[in-house]
Design a protein around this motif. Sequence first.
Motif, PDB file in Angstrom:
ATOM      1  N   LEU A 134      53.828  51.955  27.683  1.00  0.00           N
ATOM      2  CA  LEU A 134      52.876  52.516  28.637  1.00  0.00           C
ATOM      3  C   LEU A 134      51.513  52.566  27.973  1.00  0.00           C
ATOM      4  CD1 LEU A 134      51.984  54.163  31.177  1.00  0.00           C
ATOM      5  CD2 LEU A 134      52.738  56.218  29.926  1.00  0.00           C
ATOM      6  N   ILE A 135      50.529  51.925  28.586  1.00  0.00           N
ATOM      7  CA  ILE A 135      49.146  51.959  28.097  1.00  0.00           C
ATOM      8  C   ILE A 135      48.337  52.892  28.989  1.00  0.00           C
ATOM      9  CG2 ILE A 135      47.019  50.610  27.860  1.00  0.00           C
ATOM     10  CD1 ILE A 135      48.775  48.224  27.060  1.00  0.00           C
ATOM     11  N   VAL A 136      47.676  53.860  28.373  1.00  0.00           N
ATOM     12  CA  VAL A 136      46.842  54.817  29.106  1.00  0.00           C
ATOM     13  C   VAL A 136      45.464  54.861  28.466  1.00  0.00           C
ATOM     14  CG1 VAL A 136      46.543  57.213  29.814  1.00  0.00           C
ATOM     15  CG2 VAL A 136      48.839  56.238  29.738  1.00  0.00           C
ATOM     16  N   ALA A 137      44.415  54.767  29.278  1.00  0.00           N
ATOM     17  CA  ALA A 137      43.038  54.881  28.783  1.00  0.00           C
ATOM     18  C   ALA A 137      42.354  56.039  29.498  1.00  0.00           C
ATOM     19  CB  ALA A 137      42.278  53.583  29.018  1.00  0.00           C
ATOM     20  N   GLY A 141      37.615  62.916  26.063  1.00  0.00           N
ATOM     21  CA  GLY A 141      38.572  63.393  25.077  1.00  0.00           C
ATOM     22  C   GLY A 141      39.370  64.556  25.632  1.00  0.00           C
ATOM     23  N   TYR A 142      40.685  64.514  25.441  1.00  0.00           N
ATOM     24  CA  TYR A 142      41.553  65.540  26.023  1.00  0.00           C
ATOM     25  C   TYR A 142      42.527  66.132  25.019  1.00  0.00           C
ATOM     26  CZ  TYR A 142      39.656  63.769  30.356  1.00  0.00           C
ATOM     27  OH  TYR A 142      38.784  63.405  31.357  1.00  0.00           O
ATOM     28  N   GLY A 143      42.306  65.870  23.737  1.00  0.00           N
ATOM     29  CA  GLY A 143      43.206  66.371  22.712  1.00  0.00           C
ATOM     30  C   GLY A 143      42.939  67.822  22.359  1.00  0.00           C
ATOM     31  N   PRO A 144      43.788  68.406  21.497  1.00  0.00           N
ATOM     32  CA  PRO A 144      43.599  69.790  21.056  1.00  0.00           C
ATOM     33  C   PRO A 144      42.211  70.005  20.474  1.00  0.00           C
ATOM     34  CG  PRO A 144      45.745  68.963  20.354  1.00  0.00           C
ATOM     35  CD  PRO A 144      45.002  67.786  20.906  1.00  0.00           C
ATOM     36  N   CYS A 175      44.227  55.422  24.510  1.00  0.00           N
ATOM     37  CA  CYS A 175      42.852  55.239  24.032  1.00  0.00           C
ATOM     38  C   CYS A 175      41.948  56.212  24.782  1.00  0.00           C
ATOM     39  CB  CYS A 175      42.392  53.804  24.259  1.00  0.00           C
ATOM     40  SG  CYS A 175      40.785  53.432  23.514  1.00  0.00           S
ATOM     41  N   GLU A 176      41.176  56.991  24.031  1.00  0.00           N
ATOM     42  CA  GLU A 176      40.269  57.969  24.630  1.00  0.00           C
ATOM     43  C   GLU A 176      38.807  57.619  24.352  1.00  0.00           C
ATOM     44  OE1 GLU A 176      42.642  62.060  25.274  1.00  0.00           O
ATOM     45  OE2 GLU A 176      41.354  62.004  23.501  1.00  0.00           O
ATOM     46  N   LEU A 177      37.914  58.327  25.030  1.00  0.00           N
ATOM     47  CA  LEU A 177      36.458  58.189  24.881  1.00  0.00           C
ATOM     48  C   LEU A 177      35.962  56.821  25.340  1.00  0.00           C
ATOM     49  CD1 LEU A 177      36.024  59.809  21.324  1.00  0.00           C
ATOM     50  CD2 LEU A 177      35.967  60.944  23.555  1.00  0.00           C
ATOM     51  N   THR A 178      36.655  56.213  26.281  1.00  0.00           N
ATOM     52  CA  THR A 178      36.296  54.861  26.709  1.00  0.00           C
ATOM     53  C   THR A 178      34.983  54.804  27.490  1.00  0.00           C
ATOM     54  OG1 THR A 178      37.584  55.021  28.763  1.00  0.00           O
ATOM     55  CG2 THR A 178      38.732  54.211  26.795  1.00  0.00           C
ATOM     56  N   LEU A 179      34.457  55.950  27.923  1.00  0.00           N
ATOM     57  CA  LEU A 179      33.189  55.970  28.654  1.00  0.00           C
ATOM     58  C   LEU A 179      32.002  56.321  27.757  1.00  0.00           C
ATOM     59  CD1 LEU A 179      34.207  57.685  32.038  1.00  0.00           C
ATOM     60  CD2 LEU A 179      33.814  55.261  31.594  1.00  0.00           C
ATOM     61  N   GLY A 191      30.728  56.044  17.875  1.00  0.00           N
ATOM     62  CA  GLY A 191      31.407  55.531  16.697  1.00  0.00           C
ATOM     63  C   GLY A 191      32.898  55.824  16.738  1.00  0.00           C
ATOM     64  N   LEU A 192      33.238  57.055  17.099  1.00  0.00           N
ATOM     65  CA  LEU A 192      34.647  57.430  17.212  1.00  0.00           C
ATOM     66  C   LEU A 192      35.323  56.655  18.327  1.00  0.00           C
ATOM     67  CD1 LEU A 192      37.009  59.192  16.353  1.00  0.00           C
ATOM     68  CD2 LEU A 192      36.128  61.001  17.866  1.00  0.00           C
ATOM     69  N   ALA A 193      34.595  56.431  19.424  1.00  0.00           N
ATOM     70  CA  ALA A 193      35.159  55.666  20.545  1.00  0.00           C
ATOM     71  C   ALA A 193      35.499  54.249  20.114  1.00  0.00           C
ATOM     72  CB  ALA A 193      34.179  55.647  21.717  1.00  0.00           C
ATOM     73  N   ALA A 194      34.605  53.619  19.349  1.00  0.00           N
ATOM     74  CA  ALA A 194      34.861  52.264  18.866  1.00  0.00           C
ATOM     75  C   ALA A 194      36.072  52.237  17.943  1.00  0.00           C
ATOM     76  CB  ALA A 194      33.635  51.731  18.134  1.00  0.00           C
ATOM     77  N   GLU A 195      36.211  53.259  17.121  1.00  0.00           N
ATOM     78  CA  GLU A 195      37.377  53.355  16.227  1.00  0.00           C
ATOM     79  C   GLU A 195      38.660  53.533  17.034  1.00  0.00           C
ATOM     80  OE1 GLU A 195      39.062  56.366  12.737  1.00  0.00           O
ATOM     81  OE2 GLU A 195      36.907  56.310  13.200  1.00  0.00           O
ATOM     82  N   ASN A 196      38.586  54.382  18.057  1.00  0.00           N
ATOM     83  CA  ASN A 196      39.757  54.596  18.915  1.00  0.00           C
ATOM     84  C   ASN A 196      40.198  53.293  19.571  1.00  0.00           C
ATOM     85  OD1 ASN A 196      39.745  57.316  18.347  1.00  0.00           O
ATOM     86  ND2 ASN A 196      38.893  57.953  20.325  1.00  0.00           N
ATOM     87  N   LEU A 197      39.228  52.526  20.074  1.00  0.00           N
ATOM     88  CA  LEU A 197      39.544  51.274  20.762  1.00  0.00           C
ATOM     89  C   LEU A 197      40.159  50.263  19.792  1.00  0.00           C
ATOM     90  CD1 LEU A 197      39.458  49.679  23.399  1.00  0.00           C
ATOM     91  CD2 LEU A 197      37.134  48.957  22.793  1.00  0.00           C
TER      92      LEU A 197
END
Length: 217
Positions: A134-137, A141-144, A175-179, A191-197
Amino acid sequence: MPTLFRLDASIRNTGSVTRALADTLEDALVSNAPGIAPIKREIGLDPLPSTAWADAVFAPHIPQDQRSAAQLSSLQLARTLADELIAADVYLFAVPFYNFGVSQHFKTWVDLVLTDPRLSSGVESPIKGRPATLIVARGGGYGPGTPRHGWDHGTAWYRRVLEDIWMLDLRIVECELTLADVTPAMAELRGLAAENLENAHALAGDSGRRLAGRLAA
């Protein structure tokens, strides 16, 4: 010949993160499992009819010669969707996160499949134990520790269906922070978004190779 079932629920034809990640996974799978046959179901750009579920639910309670054309069509659609799942050996579900909840297109698809007696809730799943990803984007950010921790009301529901009802052996690529790149307020997170991707694509590729390994075992 092994078969891959791939479902895409994004409403975007270009620029979709879930489609890009699914492509990475599929490419890795095909490269390591030559001859695999794809079954593709597009529900984001080609949505299922919203009225089909009600027709498929009520039709079995009506004598066959009294069913409407819409009910007969909906029953056939549900059978076709269920056939696609049952015929596959491995699964790829690419589902974006919209408005904090379950994708309406994915929900419509699930509702219809569940009307087929072979895949309804409470029966022994004919696809039990088969490998799936399952791929979810998610755009934010929705983490703790984030302001919207707990606002993801979709992923857990997907898992209930795929893991608990159909009993697939599920792996998740998130994958988060895609926007971040298009949202000025998220500029410091780019920067964090690029790392996440990058990490999500690496995980997707690994998932494709793992699926190929399962097919070869």
